[in-house]
Design an enzyme around this catalytic site. Structure first.
Site, short mmCIF file in Angstrom:
data_model
loop_
_atom_site.label_atom_id
_atom_site.label_comp_id
_atom_site.label_asym_id
_atom_site.label_seq_id
_atom_site.Cartn_x
_atom_site.Cartn_y
_atom_site.Cartn_z
N SER A 183 0.82 -1.21 0.00
CA SER A 183 0.00 0.00 0.00
C SER A 183 0.86 1.26 0.00
CB SER A 183 -0.94 0.01 1.21
OG SER A 183 -0.20 0.20 2.41
N ALA A 216 -1.34 0.60 10.81
CA ALA A 216 -0.70 -0.72 10.79
C ALA A 216 -0.90 -1.44 9.45
CB ALA A 216 -1.27 -1.57 11.94
N PRO A 217 0.15 -2.13 8.98
CA PRO A 217 1.49 -2.29 9.59
C PRO A 217 2.46 -1.15 9.29
CG PRO A 217 1.37 -3.58 7.59
CD PRO A 217 0.00 -2.97 7.77
N GLY A 218 2.05 -0.17 8.46
CA GLY A 218 2.91 1.00 8.28
C GLY A 218 3.29 1.34 6.87
N GLY A 219 2.51 0.88 5.88
CA GLY A 219 2.85 1.17 4.49
C GLY A 219 2.89 2.66 4.19
N ASP A 235 -3.34 3.20 15.41
CA ASP A 235 -3.93 1.91 15.03
C ASP A 235 -3.88 0.98 16.23
OD1 ASP A 235 -4.56 -0.66 13.70
OD2 ASP A 235 -4.20 0.48 11.86
N ASP A 255 -8.49 4.84 18.30
CA ASP A 255 -9.43 4.82 17.18
C ASP A 255 -9.11 5.98 16.24
OD1 ASP A 255 -11.56 4.92 15.42
OD2 ASP A 255 -13.11 4.77 16.96
N LYS A 300 -13.14 4.46 -0.16
CA LYS A 300 -13.56 3.20 -0.76
C LYS A 300 -14.89 3.40 -1.48
CE LYS A 300 -10.00 1.86 1.52
NZ LYS A 300 -8.70 1.68 0.84
#
EC number: 2.1.1.186
Length: 357
Positions: A183, A216-219, A235, A255, A300
């Site tokens: 990502s 997360a995970p940090g892209g 996250d 959140d 989205k």
């Protein structure tokens, strides 16, 4: 040259047709849009000879959402042999061009034509140069040849400064091995699209601060860290150890929709999978309340009426800022690395750079 040809992500041909029909209505250009599903392209057929040129002159390409590339021109059937002579004959009515791109559509059939285009480009370029149809001049129109097959090509023109910055609108970005997820390329492409390269050192500098919501995970955090920023990653999931080891990341288990920084930051980025209206509301809150100066947020898309939904959300965002009296620039694009989503970039035009804490 009454046809406007556009590339897009496969499956989004209908969105391109809706968007370009909207544009034509605003510019009073008569014609109709057409496309076949999953062909990665669409056309707008103008009823007047100068219609396609008026569409292109009346709109900055980089403000369109779903088209990846565009060109005005016509389709040409090619023989099995001596294709160059047929192309040259048709180009007799075209102006001299300053650059040449050979393109294919983003489908499996299109990709199979890539090798043909690579072999065909050198002799075609030579013939065009000898015929006086091609010179090295970025101020002149770009000649775009989109091959649908070895026997059919779209001969198109586009201004180099008002069309895609990459052939077919597909960026050549290399996935960094140390990034925790693919990502990361979405945010890198967003910067290429929304921020002029000569402004990166000013607007993506190492003395800035950023917040990554749903990190997360940090892209996306990786891209901020790579620019040297101090990042707060929000996250409840785990972050990649490689990012935490940089000393530039603070991970808060919180959140993303309720977190607010104690001090304004320069950047907020968000790629949370959520209903688009909820992510759009984040933009209104963070920019409207002065929590950040710039933001990149993915929206989205629903399964149906995708262009209409994006247009509705963008209009709502714009109206919200107008009601607050806040000046912002708003950009939206379905990037190459996006899937069923679009990427929004917003920038406050009346806020000073945040102080690094």
């Amino acid at each position: 040259m009454n046809t406007l040809f556009m590339h897009c992500r496969p499956g989004f041909e209908g969105e391109v047709c809706s968007e370009i029909a909207d544009l034509a209505a605003r510019l009073d250009v008569s014609g109709y849009a057409k496309a076949r599903p999953d062909t990665a392209c669409a056309e707008f057929i103008c009823t007047e000879a100068d219609g396609a040129e008026r569409l292109m002159n009346g709109q900055r390409f980089d403000t369109l959402i779903f088209p990846r590339q565009w060109a005005r021109g016509l389709f040409l059937d090619l023989p099995e042999t001596d294709r160059i002579s047929v192309i040259l004959a048709q180009l007799s009515t075209f102006p001299t061009c300053g650059s040449l791109w050979l393109e294919v559509v983003d489908t499996n059939d299109g990709k199979e034509l890539s090798n043909f285009c690579k072999k065909f480009e050198a002799p075609l370029r030579k013939a065009l140069t000898q015929a006086g149809k091609l010179v090295d001049d970025p101020r002149k129109p770009r000649l775009l040849l989109t091959f649908k097959s070895g026997r059919e090509v779209f001969l198109g023109l586009a201004e180099a400064d008002n069309s895609a910055m990459w052939p077919m609108g597909i960026p050549r970005l290399k996935f960094p091995r140390e990034a925790p997820s693919r990502s990361t390329l979405k945010l890198e492409e967003a910067w290429h699209h929304f921020i002029p390269r000569d402004q990166w050192d000013e607007r993506l500098s190492g003395d800035m601060t950023g917040v990554d919501l749903g990190a997360a995970p940090g892209g996306w955090t990786y891209q901020l860290v790579r620019r040297g920023m101090l990042v707060t990653a929000i996250d409840n999931g785990p972050m990649a150890e490689s990012l935490m080891d940089t000393g530039l990341v603070q991970h808060l288990m919180a959140d993303g929709f309720t977190y607010k920084p104690r001090h304004p930051v320069d950047w907020m980025v968000c790629d949370i999978v959520e209903k688009p209206a909820r992510n759009a509301a984040l933009l209104e809150t963070w920019l409207g309340e002065g929590l950040c100066r710039e933001a990149v947020v993915n929206l989205k898309l629903p399964m149906k009426q995708r262009y209409a939904e994006v247009r509705r959300l963008l209009d709502r965002i714009e109206e919200g800022f107008q009601a607050r009296g806040v000046r912002v620039s708003i950009g939206c694009k379905q990037l190459y690395h996006d899937r069923e989503e679009v990427t929004c970039h917003l920038r406050r035009l009346d806020v000073a750079k945040a102080a690094r804490k």
